[in-house]
Motif scaffolding. Structure first.
Motif, PDB file in Angstrom:
ATOM      1  N   LEU A 282      -4.118   8.020   3.776  1.00  0.00           N
ATOM      2  CA  LEU A 282      -3.745   9.414   4.022  1.00  0.00           C
ATOM      3  C   LEU A 282      -3.693   9.641   5.527  1.00  0.00           C
ATOM      4  CD1 LEU A 282      -3.146  11.809   2.130  1.00  0.00           C
ATOM      5  CD2 LEU A 282      -5.509  12.569   2.466  1.00  0.00           C
TER       6      LEU A 282
ATOM      7  N   TYR B 158       0.847  -1.190   0.000  1.00  0.00           N
ATOM      8  CA  TYR B 158       0.000   0.000   0.000  1.00  0.00           C
ATOM      9  C   TYR B 158       0.879   1.235   0.000  1.00  0.00           C
ATOM     10  CZ  TYR B 158       0.740   0.412   5.126  1.00  0.00           C
ATOM     11  OH  TYR B 158       1.270   0.543   6.384  1.00  0.00           O
ATOM     12  N   VAL B 159       0.263   2.379  -0.262  1.00  0.00           N
ATOM     13  CA  VAL B 159       0.944   3.674  -0.253  1.00  0.00           C
ATOM     14  C   VAL B 159       0.385   4.497   0.895  1.00  0.00           C
ATOM     15  CG1 VAL B 159       1.243   5.856  -1.497  1.00  0.00           C
ATOM     16  CG2 VAL B 159       1.452   3.692  -2.726  1.00  0.00           C
TER      17      VAL B 159
ATOM     18  N   VAL C  13       0.580   8.412   2.499  1.00  0.00           N
ATOM     19  CA  VAL C  13       0.995   9.797   2.312  1.00  0.00           C
ATOM     20  C   VAL C  13       0.775  10.529   3.630  1.00  0.00           C
ATOM     21  CG1 VAL C  13       0.599  11.952   1.063  1.00  0.00           C
ATOM     22  CG2 VAL C  13       0.523   9.763  -0.157  1.00  0.00           C
TER      23      VAL C  13
ATOM     24  N   LEU D 262      -9.687   6.899  -1.095  1.00  0.00           N
ATOM     25  CA  LEU D 262      -8.816   6.462  -0.010  1.00  0.00           C
ATOM     26  C   LEU D 262      -9.238   5.101   0.509  1.00  0.00           C
ATOM     27  CD1 LEU D 262      -8.653   9.773   2.085  1.00  0.00           C
ATOM     28  CD2 LEU D 262      -7.085   9.019   0.278  1.00  0.00           C
TER      29      LEU D 262
ATOM     30  N   ALA E 115       2.930   9.305  -6.304  1.00  0.00           N
ATOM     31  CA  ALA E 115       2.994   8.021  -5.607  1.00  0.00           C
ATOM     32  C   ALA E 115       2.231   6.945  -6.371  1.00  0.00           C
ATOM     33  CB  ALA E 115       2.432   8.176  -4.197  1.00  0.00           C
ATOM     34  N   ARG E 116       1.079   7.302  -6.894  1.00  0.00           N
ATOM     35  CA  ARG E 116       0.274   6.322  -7.622  1.00  0.00           C
ATOM     36  C   ARG E 116       0.910   5.954  -8.959  1.00  0.00           C
ATOM     37  NH1 ARG E 116      -5.790   8.363  -5.874  1.00  0.00           N
ATOM     38  NH2 ARG E 116      -6.222   6.566  -4.541  1.00  0.00           N
TER      39      ARG E 116
ATOM     40  N   VAL F  18       0.179  12.656  -4.283  1.00  0.00           N
ATOM     41  CA  VAL F  18      -0.524  11.381  -4.419  1.00  0.00           C
ATOM     42  C   VAL F  18      -0.398  10.863  -5.851  1.00  0.00           C
ATOM     43  CG1 VAL F  18      -2.817  10.325  -4.454  1.00  0.00           C
ATOM     44  CG2 VAL F  18      -2.118  11.727  -2.506  1.00  0.00           C
TER      45      VAL F  18
ATOM     46  N   LEU G  42      -4.463   3.463  -1.032  1.00  0.00           N
ATOM     47  CA  LEU G  42      -3.888   4.715  -0.554  1.00  0.00           C
ATOM     48  C   LEU G  42      -4.393   5.036   0.847  1.00  0.00           C
ATOM     49  CD1 LEU G  42      -2.353   7.428  -0.971  1.00  0.00           C
ATOM     50  CD2 LEU G  42      -4.469   8.323  -1.965  1.00  0.00           C
TER      51      LEU G  42
END
Length: 268
Positions: A103, A28-29, A31, A123, A92-93, A89, A101
């Motif tokens: 946050l 996963y990412v 931020v 999100l 990152a994507r 974002v 994502l």
């Protein structure tokens, strides 16, 4: 963990510095949206835990903060900050297409993250730490004065750990002066915008707050968090903790709560 990489993107008001804590095989990412007067580099400890948990972590320095462009701590419109977060974002994507994502917004960053959820959605989870949301009365008190007093944030208000305050006081990328009127006016406007902007689209919300937060008192944040997250809010309230729960003496507990929450909401 590898040293962070620095990316310079085009922001709404000039150069936008974004730190990346890389992960070769992320699931996963995340931020991180930092607070007023500080910068993304202060979240290296959070990033270390998240990378170990499976995240690729990114953190933009907002306009007028850290290494990004702009007059120091002047935010004329928080919608621009939300747009800059969206730019980060997007980067990152692009690097990690298809990943969920998360946050994570602290203090002022909680206000920005809340507005991001209203504007953009998309999100997997929203994490709010000591968020400036709801009934935060400081802007009204300051704007009632003819002149905003030269009263910087007290390092002792951040954490019970004196090392945190000492590091904050010595950090050249942290703003150690007074708040500026355009930023205070933008706070007041955006608090109203988020209040009127509805919920976060059903995204799971984790709310982290200390009971001894004197900068953003817990009772004022509660109505804003509840309006935003509805029945989807998980709260973790820490007795005696001050404003920066990620840097508190019980930070291990806080970070375990964060990763435990993500385990419940992210796809396996």
């Amino acid at each position: 963990m590898a040293d962070p990489r620095e990316h310079v993107l085009t922001g709404t008001r000039g150069a936008l510095c974004v730190l990346e804590w890389p992960n070769e095989r992320p699931r996963y990412v995340a931020v991180v949206v930092h607070g007023y007067g500080e910068h993304a580099g202060r979240y290296a400890g959070v990033a270390r835990v998240l990378v170990a948990h499976g995240a690729a972590v990114y953190g933009p320095d907002h306009v007028g903060h850290g290494r990004s462009a702009g007059e120091r701590v002047v935010v004329e419109d928080f919608e621009d900050v939300v747009t800059d977060v969206h730019t980060a974002v997007g980067a990152a994507r692009s690097a990690h297409p298809g990943l969920p994502l998360v946050l994570i917004g602290h203090s002022m960053g909680g206000l920005v993250a809340a507005r991001y959820a209203q504007r953009h959605g998309g999100l997997a989870a929203l994490v709010l730490s000591g968020p400036v949301i709801g009934d935060w009365r400081l802007p009204g008190r300051l704007l009632a004065l003819d002149e905003i007093p030269d009263t910087p944030i007290s390092p002792a208000a951040l954490s019970r750990d004196p090392a945190v305050g000492a590091s904050y006081a010595a950090d050249p990328l942290v703003w150690h002066g007074p708040m500026k009127r355009p930023t205070v006016e933008a706070f007041a406007r955006t608090l109203r915008t988020v209040e009127e902007g509805g919920g976060a689209g059903g995204v799971p919300v984790l709310w982290l707050h200390g009971t001894d937060d004197r900068l953003v008192p817990l009772p004022g944040s509660r109505p804003g968090v509840e309006r935003l997250g509805g029945a989807g809010v998980t709260e973790r309230i820490y007795p005696g903790a001050r404003h920066e729960v990620f840097h508190e003496t019980n930070r291990d507990e806080v970070l375990a709560d964060l990763t435990g929450f993500l385990d419940t909401v992210l796809p396996r």
